[in-house]
Structures are given as C-alpha cells and as structure tokens.
Design a protein around this motif. Sequence first.
Motif, PDB file in Angstrom:
ATOM      1  N   SER A  17       0.641  -1.133   0.161  1.00 23.71           N
ATOM      2  CA  SER A  17       0.522   0.122  -0.143  1.00 23.71           C
ATOM      3  C   SER A  17       0.568   0.911  -0.277  1.00 23.71           C
ATOM      4  O   SER A  17       1.727   1.361   0.820  1.00 23.71           O
ATOM      5  CB  SER A  17      -1.068   0.244   1.405  1.00 23.71           C
ATOM      6  OG  SER A  17      -1.742   0.977   1.146  1.00 23.71           O
ATOM      7  N   SER A  18       0.489   1.874  -1.073  1.00 22.64           N
ATOM      8  CA  SER A  18       0.964   3.397  -0.188  1.00 22.64           C
ATOM      9  C   SER A  18       1.282   4.874   0.317  1.00 22.64           C
ATOM     10  O   SER A  18       1.713   5.445   1.028  1.00 22.64           O
ATOM     11  CB  SER A  18       1.077   4.537  -2.014  1.00 22.64           C
ATOM     12  OG  SER A  18      -0.431   4.755  -1.834  1.00 22.64           O
ATOM     13  N   GLU A  19       0.401   3.932   0.951  1.00 23.17           N
ATOM     14  CA  GLU A  19      -0.060   4.782   2.273  1.00 23.17           C
ATOM     15  C   GLU A  19      -0.186   4.256   3.798  1.00 23.17           C
ATOM     16  O   GLU A  19       0.133   2.921   3.745  1.00 23.17           O
ATOM     17  CB  GLU A  19      -2.244   5.086   2.833  1.00 23.17           C
ATOM     18  CG  GLU A  19      -2.462   5.872   1.464  1.00 23.17           C
ATOM     19  CD  GLU A  19      -4.162   5.148   1.491  1.00 23.17           C
ATOM     20  OE1 GLU A  19      -4.308   6.330   2.726  1.00 23.17           O
ATOM     21  OE2 GLU A  19      -4.581   4.846   0.849  1.00 23.17           O
ATOM     22  N   THR A  20       1.258   4.371   4.385  1.00 24.03           N
ATOM     23  CA  THR A  20       1.631   4.071   5.453  1.00 24.03           C
ATOM     24  C   THR A  20       1.205   3.839   6.575  1.00 24.03           C
ATOM     25  O   THR A  20       0.698   3.128   7.696  1.00 24.03           O
ATOM     26  CB  THR A  20       3.188   5.544   6.219  1.00 24.03           C
ATOM     27  OG1 THR A  20       3.932   5.963   4.532  1.00 24.03           O
ATOM     28  CG2 THR A  20       3.942   4.634   7.361  1.00 24.03           C
ATOM     29  N   ARG A  23      -0.447   0.121   5.491  1.00 22.42           N
ATOM     30  CA  ARG A  23       0.494  -0.863   6.135  1.00 22.42           C
ATOM     31  C   ARG A  23      -0.031  -0.690   7.440  1.00 22.42           C
ATOM     32  O   ARG A  23       0.835  -2.161   7.661  1.00 22.42           O
ATOM     33  CB  ARG A  23       1.701  -0.224   5.515  1.00 22.42           C
ATOM     34  CG  ARG A  23       1.502  -0.448   3.592  1.00 22.42           C
ATOM     35  CD  ARG A  23       3.420  -0.466   2.860  1.00 22.42           C
ATOM     36  NE  ARG A  23       3.816   1.326   3.697  1.00 22.42           N
ATOM     37  CZ  ARG A  23       3.849   1.980   3.790  1.00 22.42           C
ATOM     38  NH1 ARG A  23       2.986   2.476   2.524  1.00 22.42           N
ATOM     39  NH2 ARG A  23       4.765   3.018   4.547  1.00 22.42           N
ATOM     40  N   THR A  41       6.550  -5.918   3.683  1.00 23.61           N
ATOM     41  CA  THR A  41       5.869  -4.693   2.578  1.00 23.61           C
ATOM     42  C   THR A  41       6.427  -4.085   1.642  1.00 23.61           C
ATOM     43  O   THR A  41       7.786  -4.250   1.863  1.00 23.61           O
ATOM     44  CB  THR A  41       6.029  -3.574   3.817  1.00 23.61           C
ATOM     45  OG1 THR A  41       6.434  -2.884   4.312  1.00 23.61           O
ATOM     46  CG2 THR A  41       4.736  -3.829   5.433  1.00 23.61           C
ATOM     47  N   GLU A  43       5.277  -0.147  -0.999  1.00 22.61           N
ATOM     48  CA  GLU A  43       4.978   1.032  -1.203  1.00 22.61           C
ATOM     49  C   GLU A  43       4.067   0.753  -2.673  1.00 22.61           C
ATOM     50  O   GLU A  43       3.331   2.284  -2.542  1.00 22.61           O
ATOM     51  CB  GLU A  43       5.692   1.924  -0.724  1.00 22.61           C
ATOM     52  CG  GLU A  43       5.751   1.712   0.449  1.00 22.61           C
ATOM     53  CD  GLU A  43       7.093   2.735   1.036  1.00 22.61           C
ATOM     54  OE1 GLU A  43       7.484   3.936   0.325  1.00 22.61           O
ATOM     55  OE2 GLU A  43       8.007   3.315   1.887  1.00 22.61           O
ATOM     56  N   ASP A  44       4.351   0.543  -3.622  1.00 17.97           N
ATOM     57  CA  ASP A  44       4.450   0.602  -4.763  1.00 17.97           C
ATOM     58  C   ASP A  44       4.326  -0.690  -5.549  1.00 17.97           C
ATOM     59  O   ASP A  44       4.546  -1.698  -4.978  1.00 17.97           O
ATOM     60  CB  ASP A  44       4.945   1.514  -5.387  1.00 17.97           C
ATOM     61  CG  ASP A  44       6.311   1.086  -5.984  1.00 17.97           C
ATOM     62  OD1 ASP A  44       6.267  -0.030  -5.989  1.00 17.97           O
ATOM     63  OD2 ASP A  44       6.719   2.190  -5.338  1.00 17.97           O
TER      64      ASP A  44
END
Length: 224
Positions: A17-20, A23, A41, A43-44
Amino acid sequence: MSDSNSSEASISILLASSETFVRESVQSLLEKESDLTVSGTAEDGTEAVAAAKRLRPEVILLSDEMPGLNPFEAAERIRKTLPRTRLCFLSRIPRDHAIDCALAVEAACYFTTADTPESLVNAIRKVAQGETYFSPDVEERIVNPKRANAIHGVKQSRMATLTAREVQVLRYLAEGLPRKEISKVLGISAKTVARHTANLMTKLEIHDRVVLARFAIREGLVDV
C-alpha cells in the motif's frame, strides 16, 4: 520496503500500500494473531512484484489504488511467477472496473475498509486454505457470484455487463439530460433510449435516477 522473519507455522503475508497508515495498521492487526506473519511490506506495485519474488508469501494483500505500476498489473506479474500465491485486494471505495480487474487476475479476496478488522483476519485465513472472501459491498456487485474455490475472469461486475451504448445512455442520464435530449445527442429515437434505460437499470439493479447518478459518479463516468 521492509522484510521480517516469519515462523514456519504461520501464514506469510506481503502487504502493499502506498499509505503508511494502512500498511502499519494492517500489519499491527495481523501480527496480533499467532498464526499470521507479515513477512514484508511494499509501497507500490513495482516493490510488491520484487518483494513477492524474493519472499514468496502465501498471501499478498494489495491496495487497489497505488502510484506507479497498476496494482492489478502487479498482481498479474506476480501470478505468472507465483501461481499458488493467493492474491487479495483492499479498497476504500470499490469500483466495478477495479472489481473486474481483480476477477481477471483470479483474486481470492476483495476486502473493503467498511468491513470489520475481524473480517480481514478471517478472510486471510480462509484464502490461505484455498477458499475465497469477498466483502458484501463487492459480492453484491458481481454477476453470478456462486463460486468454487477460486474466482475466474468469466465472472463480471454489473458495470461490465453494459453495452457501449448503454454506458453512453447511463452517462447522459447521470448528467441529468432528459430522454428526448439524449436521443438527439446519440441520433437514436426516444423509444430506443427508453429501451436502453430499462435494460441498463435491470442489469445494474438500480431503478432510481438519483441512485443511478451516484453509481455513474462512483464509476468515474461523470465529473463532479
């Protein structure tokens, strides 16, 4: 991107997920369970593909909206490399087009933020065992939702059942145009517009123009 060691007895999961916040929140939720381990994890989509190849997790949970490589394209690449890995998607606002893309890559799970945390935990366990889980918000928008242990691309969302002409009519209806005006714009008779309207309402199971407009906006057919 981060990795962590996982127990052999645990279900290994990759989060993308791009949203911290997403995640970290989902990771915290899953790691409270002794049988679930977040092995990494991303981020993209690009990071997700690389991490999947390296970690070979049992389950991958991807946000259905990420910058860069489209998450569904990332899932397709992962599917080719790791055909046994179970693909899951997480969405804030599921759209029919996104649902179709998930079905096309044989997603085992489509979860929304409207579901409970307990539902996500149970969904991960189910898909790891070869079953499927679709959020009620997603389930009701899939045509022929009866399924065995996997979802295949032959299933469709309601939006995908519309013809190109019906999509045009839907767009103009959502913009507030009367049928006579739509007939002039499209160069067809008002009776034909009425027939298309009846057909698309039946397919979408929506028989109210206000609700129809909301649906069109959600699907990106109309600018707001």
